[in-house]
Design an enzyme around this catalytic site. Structure first.
Site, PDB file in Angstrom:
ATOM      1  N   HIS A 180      59.825  53.074 -16.804  1.00 13.21           N
ATOM      2  CA  HIS A 180      61.171  52.762 -17.256  1.00 13.21           C
ATOM      3  C   HIS A 180      62.136  52.455 -16.121  1.00 13.21           C
ATOM      4  O   HIS A 180      63.038  51.629 -16.275  1.00 13.21           O
ATOM      5  CB  HIS A 180      61.692  53.946 -18.079  1.00 13.21           C
ATOM      6  CG  HIS A 180      62.972  53.680 -18.794  1.00 13.21           C
ATOM      7  ND1 HIS A 180      63.057  52.796 -19.851  1.00 13.21           N
ATOM      8  CD2 HIS A 180      64.230  54.169 -18.602  1.00 13.21           C
ATOM      9  CE1 HIS A 180      64.311  52.768 -20.293  1.00 13.21           C
ATOM     10  NE2 HIS A 180      65.043  53.587 -19.546  1.00 13.21           N
ATOM     11  N   TYR A 218      76.271  56.079 -26.456  1.00 17.36           N
ATOM     12  CA  TYR A 218      75.332  56.024 -27.575  1.00 17.36           C
ATOM     13  C   TYR A 218      76.077  56.051 -28.902  1.00 17.36           C
ATOM     14  O   TYR A 218      75.734  55.316 -29.845  1.00 17.36           O
ATOM     15  CB  TYR A 218      74.336  57.177 -27.487  1.00 17.36           C
ATOM     16  CG  TYR A 218      73.331  57.012 -26.386  1.00 17.36           C
ATOM     17  CD1 TYR A 218      72.047  56.547 -26.657  1.00 17.36           C
ATOM     18  CD2 TYR A 218      73.658  57.299 -25.065  1.00 17.36           C
ATOM     19  CE1 TYR A 218      71.116  56.377 -25.634  1.00 17.36           C
ATOM     20  CE2 TYR A 218      72.745  57.132 -24.041  1.00 17.36           C
ATOM     21  CZ  TYR A 218      71.475  56.667 -24.336  1.00 17.36           C
ATOM     22  OH  TYR A 218      70.563  56.491 -23.316  1.00 17.36           O
ATOM     23  N   ASP A 248      66.922  49.146 -19.604  1.00 16.31           N
ATOM     24  CA  ASP A 248      67.563  50.163 -20.429  1.00 16.31           C
ATOM     25  C   ASP A 248      68.864  49.584 -21.014  1.00 16.31           C
ATOM     26  O   ASP A 248      68.856  48.484 -21.550  1.00 16.31           O
ATOM     27  CB  ASP A 248      67.795  51.432 -19.609  1.00 16.31           C
ATOM     28  CG  ASP A 248      68.169  52.646 -20.459  1.00 16.31           C
ATOM     29  OD1 ASP A 248      67.261  53.265 -21.023  1.00 16.31           O
ATOM     30  OD2 ASP A 248      69.367  52.960 -20.559  1.00 16.31           O
TER      31      ASP A 248
END
Length: 461
Positions: free
Chosen positions: A434, A377, A227
């Site tokens: 993930h 982000y 990630d």
């Protein structure tokens, strides 16, 4: 050939050639401020000491969580047959909140989190938290101890690594290496202080973590991540190749012009011409891949634009926070989970225990870092130009890749080879998604051991 068509062909070919030259030329590494100050107030001399830290949540904070969990739930009945396709099924959420209130024991879980040594140190004005696990070896155990930096992602934390750490820090059958593992919390995540200024993204994190490792006495070391961790450690390997012995990732992606062009061409050209036939089902049809990415990335657009708005709600409600994070654990561990009534979360064979997922949620809740973690982000989106430049710079240090079939995006080896120019280890697994370090710790640990042994053998040839 008619004159006009001939001239048009020459012009198009010339433009294509110039575009190719422009995009294939390796750009210089963007320059960073080597001594920024992300903390409050004016820059001043840093406290470079390594301070022991212990997770010890105050009673008043635990009481506050209990009061909030005791509030009557305002549940919206799920649509018939919707399962998790609309997001968190609120019947499932009700069951999980009941467990959280009545069975989950934070103080016992806190002991588990404190089984390893935690520290803090100030870097660039911020208190950076990290966990370090040093191997305890017997005299007759002849293995090589190597430093390994492991970086987590979102909505994860250092909690991701607890299942895999014993497999990395104790001798394993078939391995001649063992690791001195350092697991930092990204600034603004968990126990690491968040920046008070705009601009702290992946590039800045890479520099902070390099400084951390040097402060611990490691001039050269291995790096691993998934990630955000994948992106941070890939940046470190690209920007600081003289310090990185090897880079291993379990979220396999590359956004170079070459890899993107190949991916698009492979979707229209005959099988085997651009893409190996065995790899086609991992990307094609592109319409299905893009549809899944759109369906699973709505959160990303919100967090890249207005993180503080949604953060205000999640930071007030532990139930809302759990719904937001657990939905990702459901969908990102298996592509079929949205079609299950409980999203797989309550199934006996779900690869991550409910206690472990609640540990992760509690780290966000007790530290109040969900908003600052989501700002990451926005910061990285604002740096897209610089990050795009670095994406075009080859990573030449030895690279290892672990492919898990339920991952959000799992690019074939020959596509990511446009970014990683020295892939020495590649493994495909039959299961896992993930959160590989939590879901498949043995498989991922085995890959890390094998990758590092491959690199070390190459150095001795």
């Amino acid at each position: 050939m008619p004159t006009k068509l001939y001239i048009t062909t020459i012009v198009v070919a010339g433009l294509a050639y110039m575009a190719a030259i422009r995009f294939m030329r390796i750009p210089p590494v963007p320059t960073l401020d080597l001594d920024p100050w992300w903390g409050p107030g004016e820059p001043h001399a840093e406290d470079t000491s390594i301070r022991p830290f212990r997770i010890d949540i105050a009673e008043k904070d635990m009481d506050s969580l209990k009061v909030r969990l005791d509030l009557p739930l305002r549940i919206t009945s799920p649509l018939e047959g919707a399962n998790f396709t609309y997001g968190m099924n609120q019947t499932t959420l009700q069951t999980i909140v009941h467990y959280w209130k009545n069975s989950y024991d934070w103080k016992q879980r806190e002991k588990r989190l404190n089984q390893y040594s935690h520290f803090k140190t100030q870097i660039e004005g911020l208190d950076i938290h990290f966990m370090r696990v040093v191997p305890q070896l017997h005299e007759n155990q002849k293995v090589k101890v190597l430093p390994l930096l492991m970086v987590h992602g979102w909505p994860g934390s250092i909690v991701e690594f607890y299942n895999i750490l014993p497999l990395l820090t104790t001798p394993q059958d078939g391995s001649s290496v063992v690791f001195d593992v350092i697991c930092p919390s990204i600034p603004g995540f968990g126990f690491s202080q968040s920046s008070v200024k705009q601009g702290l993204g992946q590039l800045q994190t890479a520099q902070i973590f390099l400084k951390l490792m040097k402060r611990l006495g490691f001039q050269k070391f291995y790096v691993q991540g998934g990630d955000w961790g994948t992106l941070v450690v890939s940046l470190m390997a690209t920007m600081y190749p003289e310090n990185i012995l090897g880079v291993h990732v379990n979220f396999i992606m590359a956004r170079t012009p070459g890899s993107m062009a190949k991916m698009l061409l492979g979707s229209v050209l005959p099988t085997g011409l651009v893409m190996d036939a065995k790899d086609e089902n991992r990307l094609y049809p592109l319409g299905e891949l893009f549809a899944r990415m759109l369906r699973e990335s709505g959160y990303m657009h919100i967090q890249a634009t207005k993180p503080d708005t949604i953060g205000a709600g999640l930071n007030q409600s532990p139930v809302g926070l759990a719904a937001y994070i657990l939905e990702k654990f459901s969908t990102w561990t298996h592509k079929a989970n949205p079609h299950l009534p409980d999203g797989g979360l309550l199934q006996e064979d779900f690869p991550i225990s409910l206690d472990e997922m609640l540990d992760n949620i509690c780290v966000y809740w007790y530290t109040g870092t969900i908003t600052t973690s989501m700002r990451y982000y926005a910061e990285n989106t604002a740096q897209s130009e610089a990050l795009g430049i670095i994406e075009r710079i080859p990573c030449v240090v030895p690279a290892g890749l672990s492919s898990f079939p339920q991952e959000l995006l799992d690019m074939p080896k020959h596509l990511v080879a446009h970014k990683f120019h020295n892939i020495v280890y590649y493994a495909e697994h039959s299961e896992g998604g993930h959160f590989a370090a939590m879901e498949q710790p043995r498989s991922l640990a085995r890959d890390i051991h094998q990758f590092v042994m491959t690199v070390e053998r190459g150095k001795n040839v």
